[in-house]
Enzyme design. Structure first.
Site, mmCIF file in Angstrom:
data_model
loop_
_atom_site.group_PDB
_atom_site.id
_atom_site.type_symbol
_atom_site.label_atom_id
_atom_site.label_comp_id
_atom_site.label_asym_id
_atom_site.label_seq_id
_atom_site.Cartn_x
_atom_site.Cartn_y
_atom_site.Cartn_z
ATOM 1 N N LYS A 245 0.825 -1.210 0.000
ATOM 2 C CA LYS A 245 0.000 0.000 0.000
ATOM 3 C C LYS A 245 0.859 1.260 0.000
ATOM 4 O O LYS A 245 0.638 2.180 -0.795
ATOM 5 C CB LYS A 245 -0.940 0.016 1.201
ATOM 6 C CG LYS A 245 -1.875 1.220 1.209
ATOM 7 C CD LYS A 245 -2.411 1.516 2.590
ATOM 8 C CE LYS A 245 -1.321 2.031 3.497
ATOM 9 N NZ LYS A 245 -1.825 2.437 4.825
ATOM 10 N N ASP A 264 -6.170 -0.691 0.496
ATOM 11 C CA ASP A 264 -6.255 -1.088 1.895
ATOM 12 C C ASP A 264 -7.656 -1.643 2.119
ATOM 13 O O ASP A 264 -8.395 -1.896 1.164
ATOM 14 C CB ASP A 264 -5.932 0.097 2.815
ATOM 15 C CG ASP A 264 -6.935 1.233 2.662
ATOM 16 O OD1 ASP A 264 -7.884 1.094 1.864
ATOM 17 O OD2 ASP A 264 -6.787 2.243 3.357
ATOM 18 N N HIS A 266 -10.228 -0.204 3.199
ATOM 19 C CA HIS A 266 -11.246 0.743 2.749
ATOM 20 C C HIS A 266 -11.496 0.590 1.251
ATOM 21 O O HIS A 266 -12.645 0.490 0.802
ATOM 22 C CB HIS A 266 -10.786 2.163 3.078
ATOM 23 C CG HIS A 266 -11.769 3.219 2.696
ATOM 24 N ND1 HIS A 266 -12.987 3.354 3.307
ATOM 25 C CD2 HIS A 266 -11.694 4.208 1.755
ATOM 26 C CE1 HIS A 266 -13.635 4.381 2.774
ATOM 27 N NE2 HIS A 266 -12.870 4.908 1.832
ATOM 28 N N GLN A 308 -9.555 7.047 -8.266
ATOM 29 C CA GLN A 308 -9.741 6.605 -6.888
ATOM 30 C C GLN A 308 -9.638 7.778 -5.920
ATOM 31 O O GLN A 308 -10.373 7.847 -4.929
ATOM 32 C CB GLN A 308 -8.688 5.551 -6.538
ATOM 33 C CG GLN A 308 -8.832 4.976 -5.151
ATOM 34 C CD GLN A 308 -7.502 4.481 -4.616
ATOM 35 O OE1 GLN A 308 -6.463 5.098 -4.835
ATOM 36 N NE2 GLN A 308 -7.527 3.374 -3.916
ATOM 37 N N PHE A 312 -12.257 8.820 -2.862
ATOM 38 C CA PHE A 312 -11.839 9.037 -1.474
ATOM 39 C C PHE A 312 -12.315 10.392 -0.974
ATOM 40 O O PHE A 312 -12.814 10.527 0.139
ATOM 41 C CB PHE A 312 -10.316 8.970 -1.355
ATOM 42 C CG PHE A 312 -9.784 7.598 -1.081
ATOM 43 C CD1 PHE A 312 -10.347 6.792 -0.114
ATOM 44 C CD2 PHE A 312 -8.697 7.120 -1.788
ATOM 45 C CE1 PHE A 312 -9.851 5.532 0.139
ATOM 46 C CE2 PHE A 312 -8.195 5.855 -1.545
ATOM 47 C CZ PHE A 312 -8.769 5.058 -0.579
#
Length: 343
Positions: A245, A264, A266, A308, A312
């Site tokens: 990550k 991760d 999430h 992404q 987020f």
């Protein structure tokens, strides 16, 4: 536009770049956990350290305004004026925000491919990925494991105050450059970091600084920008405290790997619950990391990591997850798949 500080530093020079909000929103990008050196110093104004200088940024209509502060004299007094701005300072900002990437066109492409992206895109324009210094990005993200954004920010500030060169003082607050590799490779660096509250991360920060300094060096880390994504990630994962990550965060935010998707728990949950992707089995293994990244790359294309970042930001602002969930972006690595946690 003028800004006077309590210390006496008065930046008289402001300069603007053309930049519509659809291409950049400072209020969405700077506090989103990509970088940890910026704070909202007054409503709509963001002050932080970039490229060894202290800047204040703000947006008005289709302009990105900035000023750069002068460094202190040897006796500690401020110089009293902003540094002259030029094409060089313009280019630093253009590079940092990657303004050569047409974000509106990417949003249209992602929206055409992904109905879920379309649902949030109009409310969250201008979310870009920063292009950070590789050393600063690497050592900062080592600090993110099992941590949250506000605490990471405080840790990075203590790191810079203890090891970085002092730049200037604004409104009574000193600003320091990010430490050099050599500053973090001394025999007592780990002990100093532990005293600053870094805990087990102290070993990884000092260890990775030493490994880079004694190995490929800061220049070699920068040269990974030209290397294939898989090679850059492999080199990073060989460093102390760097798992998949963190390596993907550095690849995305410092090494020009726009296809890197940091995964991760999430992100895994987003893939499974919102996209119905049967990926990764029951734990976040290295295979799961690869499958989830490949899924989003297949959906969003070559700038999947940027798409992404928009999701987020939407999660953070809309409160779609429990309180503190955006901070959990830096907490959720399973120990079976990442080397970022305590041992």
């Amino acid at each position: 536009m003028r800004l006077r500080t309590a210390s006496g530093t008065c930046p008289r020079l402001w300069r603007a770049l053309p930049c519509p909000p659809a291409e950049l929103r400072l209020d969405l990008v700077l506090p989103s956990g990509q970088a940890f050196r910026w704070r909202e110093s007054s409503p709509g104004a963001w002050t932080g350290v970039l490229a060894g200088r202290v800047w204040t940024l703000r947006q008005e209509r289709d302009r990105l305004w900035y000023t750069v502060y002068g460094e202190e004299e040897e006796d500690g007094r401020p110089t009293g004026a902003a540094k002259p701005h030029s094409a060089e300072t313009d280019q630093i900002l253009r590079d940092y925000f990657q303004l050569d990437v047409g974000l509106q066109a990417l949003y249209r492409t992602w929206g055409a491919a992904d109905p879920l992206f379309r649902e949030v895109a109009d409310d969250f324009p201008g979310v870009r990925v920063l292009r950070q210094d590789p050393v600063e990005c690497l050592l900062s993200f080592i600090c993110t494991s099992n941590n949250h954004i506000s605490r990471i920010t405080a840790m990075i500030e203590r790191l810079c105050q203890a090891f970085g060169r002092r730049l200037c003082c604004l409104d009574g607050q000193p600003f320091h450059a990010f430490p050099s590799l050599s500053a973090l490779t001394g025999a007592d660096a780990e002990a100093q970091l532990r005293a600053l509250g870094f805990g087990y991360r102290a070993k990884f920060v000092s260890g990775s600084a030493r490994a880079v300094a004694e190995g490929i060096g800061a220049e070699g880390l920068c040269r990974l920008r030209a290397a294939p994504y898989a090679e850059a990630r492999r080199v990073l994962c060989a460093l102390p405290g760097v798992g998949t990550k963190v390596a993907d965060c550095v690849c995305l935010m410092a090494l020009d790997k726009a296809e890197a998707v940091p995964v991760d728990t999430h992100v895994w949950r987003i893939a499974r619950q919102r996209y119905g992707a049967a990926l990764g089995g029951k734990s976040l293994t290295p295979r799961a990391h690869q499958e989830i990244g490949d899924f989003f790359r297949g959906l969003w294309g070559s700038h999947a990591g940027w798409a992404q970042a928009v999701l987020f930001c939407a999660d953070l602002r809309k409160g779609q997850e429990p309180a503190g969930s955006r901070d959990q972006n830096w907490e959720g690595c399973g120990q079976d798949s990442c080397r970022d946690g305590p041992r």
